[in-house]
Each structure stands twice: as structure tokens, then as C-alpha cells.
Design a protein around this motif. Structure first.
Motif, mmCIF file in Angstrom:
data_model
loop_
_atom_site.group_PDB
_atom_site.id
_atom_site.type_symbol
_atom_site.label_atom_id
_atom_site.label_comp_id
_atom_site.label_asym_id
_atom_site.label_seq_id
_atom_site.Cartn_x
_atom_site.Cartn_y
_atom_site.Cartn_z
ATOM 1 N N TYR A 21 76.788 -33.316 90.771
ATOM 2 C CA TYR A 21 75.427 -33.827 90.601
ATOM 3 C C TYR A 21 74.564 -32.764 89.908
ATOM 4 O O TYR A 21 74.497 -31.632 90.362
ATOM 5 N N SER A 22 73.906 -33.162 88.827
ATOM 6 C CA SER A 22 73.046 -32.254 88.097
ATOM 7 C C SER A 22 72.131 -33.061 87.188
ATOM 8 O O SER A 22 72.359 -34.254 86.961
ATOM 9 N N PHE A 23 71.098 -32.405 86.650
ATOM 10 C CA PHE A 23 70.287 -33.049 85.626
ATOM 11 C C PHE A 23 71.098 -33.201 84.340
ATOM 12 O O PHE A 23 70.740 -33.962 83.471
ATOM 13 N N LYS A 24 72.205 -32.464 84.226
ATOM 14 C CA LYS A 24 73.092 -32.571 83.071
ATOM 15 C C LYS A 24 73.892 -33.873 83.116
ATOM 16 O O LYS A 24 74.222 -34.432 82.085
ATOM 17 N N GLY A 25 74.261 -34.312 84.308
ATOM 18 C CA GLY A 25 75.072 -35.515 84.445
ATOM 19 C C GLY A 25 75.585 -35.667 85.861
ATOM 20 O O GLY A 25 75.188 -34.950 86.774
ATOM 21 N N PHE A 26 76.499 -36.616 86.036
ATOM 22 C CA PHE A 26 77.124 -36.829 87.334
ATOM 23 C C PHE A 26 78.579 -37.187 87.113
ATOM 24 O O PHE A 26 78.962 -37.672 86.055
ATOM 25 N N GLY A 27 79.411 -36.921 88.133
ATOM 26 C CA GLY A 27 80.824 -37.213 87.980
ATOM 27 C C GLY A 27 81.624 -36.804 89.196
ATOM 28 O O GLY A 27 81.106 -36.710 90.301
ATOM 29 N N ALA A 28 82.913 -36.541 88.960
ATOM 30 C CA ALA A 28 83.845 -36.163 90.014
ATOM 31 C C ALA A 28 84.363 -34.763 89.743
ATOM 32 O O ALA A 28 84.539 -34.355 88.590
ATOM 33 N N SER A 29 84.616 -34.025 90.818
ATOM 34 C CA SER A 29 85.050 -32.641 90.690
ATOM 35 C C SER A 29 86.199 -32.372 91.651
ATOM 36 O O SER A 29 86.256 -32.938 92.744
#
Length: 186
Positions: free
Chosen positions: A30-38
Motif C-alpha cells: 500500500y502506497s501513494f505510488k500504487g497497491f498490490g501484492a508482496s
């Protein structure tokens, strides 16, 4: 499944098998850069960490004024070295300071460009909080040094073909944006 997501997913699986690593934790990015899976991997007999992230880049969504608002996609891989390790005795939480190099591949926008291919060498540093209850929280800051191959963004003629290769400017502009990973340890 879109090709933009499938290819980075296959690369992640191949890197994980070659590294001889076991999955330590999986979760969200989660970030202002984007979202995804880690995913966070731990190598056998080593304190070093391998992290991989697949994310949807939100540059075109949050900062653009054009009518086309399509997120980009990114794959990030980093090899992190543990610099400092300490325990918080009251809660049993293990805190680790880490830093390391990596690689970023993406089909994303830059500051003044349309979607294009981006490749960058990355550097990251952050804190990893290992809680007693199988939860890991990572707070990271990254820099991306790379190039962006894409079309110039012209508001008058959005379909104009004008390809350029330039330094990836968002790699520097987005350094202050924190990246939060909340993961479950296995």
C-alpha cells in the motif's frame, strides 16, 4: 488475465525457484505510488531477505488531467541486507533495519509521458516489524534510477506518436512516498 500482470507473475515465480528461498510471508502493498501484492523470502542459513512485489501503479490515476485514466503495472525485486536487529522486550516484537539494491520493470507513466516501458535499478531502505502473532509490517522508502520509453503526453492530440527515451523522473520525485507492506508470516 492481462499480459501486463501475467508476465511479472511468471518472473516472480522463476526468481523464487532459482533463489533457493522459502516463502516467509505474503501480503499487501500500500502506497501513494500504487497497491498490490508482496512476498518476502528468506534464504536458508542467511539473514538476507528477498522481496518481490507486483503492483498497479497509480501515477496516471492520481496526477493526470487527461481523460484516459488507466493504471500501469510494475514488478519490483530487491535483495535486502539486514543492518541492525533489536527486540522490543515489552511486546516481543523484533525490529530490523534493512537496505539493499533491486530491479524494477514496469509499463507505467512518467511525469510528462504516456504509458511506456520502464526499467530501473532500485535502492531501498526501511524497517521490518516482526510481531509475535505471525504479522509482519514493513515501512520502506525507495529510489528508482532508470529509463522510460514512451510517448510524450500532449493534451491537444492524445494519439500523436512521438516516442522518447528519457530518465525515469518519478523515480526521484516519489522518494518521500512511504511504502507499507502488511504481511502474514508462514
Amino acid at each position: 488475465m492481462s499480459r501486463r500482470i501475467l508476465i511479472p507473475l511468471l518472473i516472480a515465480v522463476l526468481f523464487a525457484g532459482e533463489a533457493g528461498a522459502q516463502i516467509r510471508s505474503l501480503g499487501g502493498y500500500y502506497s501513494f505510488k500504487g497497491f498490490g501484492a508482496s512476498a518476502l523470502y528468506e534464504r536458508e542459513g542467511s539473514e538476507d531477505l528477498l522481496s518481490m512485489t507486483i503492483l498497479m501503479d497509480l501515477t496516471s490515476i492520481l496526477y493526470r488531467e487527461e481523460m484516459i485514466r488507466v493504471p500501469g503495472s510494475q514488478f519490483r525485486f530487491s535483495y535486502d541486507y539486514l543492518l541492525k536487529d533489536w527486540m522490543i522486550d515489552a511486546t516481543g516484537t523484533r525490529v530490523q533495519l534493512f537496505a539493499g539494491p533491486g530491479l524494477m520493470l514496469g509499463y507505467i507513466r512518467d511525469v510528462d509521458k504516456k504509458h511506456g516501458l520502464t526499467i530501473a535499478a532500485t535502492g531501498e531502505t526501511g524497517l521490518l516489524f516482526n510481531f509475535v502473532k505471525d504479522c509482519i509490517i514493513s515501512l520502506t522508502f525507495t529510489v528508482d534510477l532508470g529509463i522510460h520509453y514512451g510517448k510524450r503526453s500532449t493534451y491537444e492530440n492524445i494519439n500523436r506518436y512521438d516516442p522518447t527515451i528519457d530518465p525515469y523522473k518519478n523515480g526521484f520525485l516519489r522518494i518521500p512516498y512511504p511504502e507499507l507492506r502488511i504481511m502474514r508470516r508462514f
